[in-house]
Design a protein around this motif. Structure first.
Motif, mmCIF file in Angstrom:
data_model
loop_
_atom_site.group_PDB
_atom_site.id
_atom_site.type_symbol
_atom_site.label_atom_id
_atom_site.label_comp_id
_atom_site.label_asym_id
_atom_site.label_seq_id
_atom_site.Cartn_x
_atom_site.Cartn_y
_atom_site.Cartn_z
ATOM 1 N N VAL A 273 38.983 36.798 24.884
ATOM 2 C CA VAL A 273 38.230 36.814 26.326
ATOM 3 C C VAL A 273 37.887 38.383 26.715
ATOM 4 O O VAL A 273 38.623 39.019 26.458
ATOM 5 N N PRO A 274 36.667 38.559 26.780
ATOM 6 C CA PRO A 274 36.234 40.231 27.257
ATOM 7 C C PRO A 274 37.128 40.347 28.551
ATOM 8 O O PRO A 274 37.052 39.628 29.226
ATOM 9 N N THR A 275 37.278 41.822 28.700
ATOM 10 C CA THR A 275 37.948 42.152 30.011
ATOM 11 C C THR A 275 37.335 41.699 31.232
ATOM 12 O O THR A 275 37.842 41.314 32.089
ATOM 13 N N HIS A 276 35.790 41.913 31.095
ATOM 14 C CA HIS A 276 35.130 41.604 32.383
ATOM 15 C C HIS A 276 35.328 40.225 32.773
ATOM 16 O O HIS A 276 35.333 39.753 33.969
ATOM 17 N N GLU A 277 35.294 39.278 31.961
ATOM 18 C CA GLU A 277 35.428 37.799 31.957
ATOM 19 C C GLU A 277 36.795 37.519 32.470
ATOM 20 O O GLU A 277 36.958 36.833 33.545
ATOM 21 N N TYR A 278 37.628 38.090 32.100
ATOM 22 C CA TYR A 278 39.362 37.859 32.649
ATOM 23 C C TYR A 278 39.230 38.037 33.993
ATOM 24 O O TYR A 278 39.675 37.459 34.862
ATOM 25 N N LEU A 279 38.834 39.301 34.263
ATOM 26 C CA LEU A 279 38.777 39.802 35.727
ATOM 27 C C LEU A 279 37.832 39.093 36.609
ATOM 28 O O LEU A 279 38.329 38.760 37.620
ATOM 29 N N LYS A 280 36.794 38.554 36.132
ATOM 30 C CA LYS A 280 35.877 37.625 37.052
ATOM 31 C C LYS A 280 36.486 36.374 37.266
ATOM 32 O O LYS A 280 36.684 35.726 38.344
ATOM 33 N N VAL A 281 37.181 35.561 36.123
ATOM 34 C CA VAL A 281 38.119 34.402 36.549
ATOM 35 C C VAL A 281 39.108 34.780 37.522
ATOM 36 O O VAL A 281 39.490 34.084 38.389
ATOM 37 N N LEU A 282 39.847 35.857 37.137
ATOM 38 C CA LEU A 282 40.993 36.177 38.298
ATOM 39 C C LEU A 282 40.236 36.386 39.632
ATOM 40 O O LEU A 282 40.777 35.759 40.659
ATOM 41 N N GLY A 283 39.168 36.932 39.801
ATOM 42 C CA GLY A 283 38.624 37.130 41.033
ATOM 43 C C GLY A 283 38.250 35.627 41.482
ATOM 44 O O GLY A 283 38.223 35.522 42.867
ATOM 45 N N ILE A 284 37.539 34.944 40.867
ATOM 46 C CA ILE A 284 37.449 33.692 40.946
ATOM 47 C C ILE A 284 38.661 32.804 41.635
ATOM 48 O O ILE A 284 38.562 31.930 42.724
ATOM 49 N N CYS A 285 39.813 32.902 40.975
ATOM 50 C CA CYS A 285 40.950 32.382 41.070
ATOM 51 C C CYS A 285 41.383 32.762 42.864
ATOM 52 O O CYS A 285 41.784 31.984 43.680
ATOM 53 N N ARG A 286 41.182 34.311 43.102
ATOM 54 C CA ARG A 286 41.527 34.773 44.477
ATOM 55 C C ARG A 286 40.534 33.990 45.518
ATOM 56 O O ARG A 286 40.937 33.622 46.401
#
Ligand code: SF4
Length: 367
Positions: A273-286
Motif C-alpha cells: 500500500v503506497p504511503t499516500h493511500e494508507y494516509l488517505k484511508v486513515l483520514g477517511i477513518c477519522r
C-alpha cells in the motif's frame, strides 16, 4: 485551524463531502467512497487533522505502555496470512504457563508497562480454567494492571468449549479481572474477503455478535482494519460501515486502528500500500467514524516515518511501546523513552495514557 486556505470547492463532489464533514455532519458510505476514489489526498489529510483537533490539540499525541503476551501459537483457524500459528498436535508449538506469563509481566512492569494485552491462537484443548487462572494470577500480583484480552474468534472458542452463553462467559472473565477487549481479527469485514483471508474464522455476523456482547457486558476496547490485499475500495468502506453501525448501538469502541498486511506466507497475496493511500484511508477513518473518538496509527507495522505523518493526517495516538511482538515484523518503539523522543521530534507533546485514554503521568516527564 483555518480551512478556507485549502479552497474547498462546493461544486466539486469530493470537496463537497469534505465540507459536509467539517460542518460536523455525518457522511454516507457512498460519500466516503467518493473520497477514497476521487478526493485529493492532501485535502482529506487537512480535514482529518481539523477533526482530530476536536479530540486532542494538534500539538499533542498519545501513547501507552502495554505488553503483548501471546499465550499459545496453537491454532485451528489457519488464516492464510498468518505465519505465527502452529498446527494443533504437531508438537512444535507452545502454551505459556501462568508462571511464564507472570515472568513476562514482571519484566514488562520493570520496563514501565501497566497493561497486558493477552492474545493467542484458537486452541480448543486448552480448558477455560487456564484463561481464568492466567487472568487471576496476573491480577493477584498486579491488581492495578489493565488486562485487555481475546479477539472475537477467541471468545467464540470459549463459548464453544464451555457450552455457556457468550454473555455468561464474558461475565465470568470480567469477574476474574478482564478489563477490556481488542476488536482484533477483523481484517476486512466482508464475507467475500473472509473467504479469501480466513474461511474458518468467525463470519462478519459472528464478529459483530462477539463484539456487541462484549460491549454490552461493559468490556470496551478498540477495532481495526487491515488492508492491502485483494479488497476493493468498496469493501474498505463496507468494513467501516459495519464498525460505525455497531458503535452507534453500543458506544464500546474507544479507538480504531487502520494498518496494512505484512507479507508473512506464500498462501496470501499482499498488495504493497503506497504511503499516500494508507494516509488517505486513515483520514477517511477519522472522517467517517464520527462516533469513535480516537484514531491510532501503528508505528509497529508501518514504521516511524509513516507513523509521524499519520499524526498529521487524523491519528492522535501511536498505541503502545512494543515490549514483545511475535506475530508481526515490528518496526516499533521499544522503550518509553524512545516513544517520547519520537513524538517530541515529530513536534508533539507526548501524552501517556491508559487503555481507557485517560492521561496518566509518566515517570519520564520533566517537571
Ligand atoms: S491470525 Fe490468529 S486466528 Fe488466524 S491463524 Fe493466526 S493465530 Fe490463528
Amino acid at each position: 485551524m483555518n480551512l478556507s486556505s485549502f479552497s474547498l470547492n462546493p461544486n466539486d463532489p469530493a470537496d463537497a463531502v469534505l465540507i459536509k464533514a467539517t460542518e460536523g455532519k455525518r457522511i454516507s458510505p457512498s460519500e466516503a467512497l467518493v473520497l477514497y476514489k476521487d478526493a485529493d489526498f492532501l485535502k482529506i489529510q487537512m480535514v482529518a487533522r481539523f477533526l482530530r483537533e476536536k479530540i486532542r490539540p494538534h500539538t499533542e499525541a498519545s501513547y501507552t505502555m502495554f505488553r503483548v503476551v501471546n499465550y499459545t501459537n496453537y491454532c485451528n483457524v489457519e488464516c492464510n496470512f498468518c505465519s505465527f500459528m502452529d498446527e494443533i498436535g504437531n508438537g512444535k508449538g507452545y502454551v505459556l504457563s501462568k508462571e511464564d506469563i507472570l515472568q513476562k509481566m514482571d519484566y514488562a512492569v520493570e520496563e514501565g508497562a501497566d497493561q497486558m494485552f493477552l492474545q493467542g491462537g484458537v486452541y480448543p484443548e486448552l480448558p477455560f480454567s487456564y484463561y481464568l487462572d492466567v487472568i487471576r494470577t496476573v491480577k493477584a500480583k498486579y491488581p492495578k494492571m489493565h488486562i485487555r484480552a481475546f479477539s472475537p474468534v477467541e471468545v467464540i472458542n470459549l463459548e464453544t468449549i464451555t457450552g455457556k452463553p457468550l454473555r455468561e462467559v464474558l461475565q465470568i472473565l470480567k469477574e476474574a479481572g478482564l478489563d477490556s477487549v481488542p476488536g482484533a481479527g477483523a481484517e476486512i469485514l466482508t464475507e467475500r474477503m473472509r473467504q479469501i483471508i480466513s474461511p474458518k474464522k468467525a463470519s462478519v455476523a459472528e464478529w459483530v455478535r462477539a463484539m456487541e456482547t462484549c460491549h454490552e457486558v461493559g468490556l470496551k476496547g478498540s477495532a481495526n482494519i487491515v488492508f492491502g490485499s485483494e479488497e476493493s475500495e468498496e469493501e474498505v468502506i463496507e468494513h467501516l460501515q459495519v464498525v460505525r453501525d455497531l458503535q452507534d448501538r453500543t458506544g464500546g469502541f474507544l479507538s480504531f486502528i487502520p494498518w496494512t498486511f505484512q507479507p508473512q506466507t506464500k498462501r496470501f497475496k499482499v498488495r504493497p500500500v503506497p504511503t499516500h493511500e494508507y494516509l488517505k484511508v486513515l483520514g477517511i477513518c477519522r472522517i467517517f467514524l464520527d462516533n469513535i473518538p480516537h484514531i491510532e496509527t501503528s508505528v509497529m507495522v508501518l514504521g516511524k516515518g509513516v507513523g509521524q505523518l499519520a499524526l498529521y493526517s487524523g491519528a492522535d495516538d501511536i498505541s503502545s511501546v512494543v515490549i514483545e511482538e511475535n506475530v508481526l515484523r515490528s518496526f516499533g518503539l521499544k522503550t518509553e523513552k524512545e516513544a517520547r523522543k519520537f513524538l517530541q521530534e515529530g513536534g508533539f507533546r507526548p501524552v501517556r495514557r491508559d487503555l481507557n485514554y485517560a492521561e496518566v503521568s509518566s515517570p519520564l516527564e520533566v517537571a
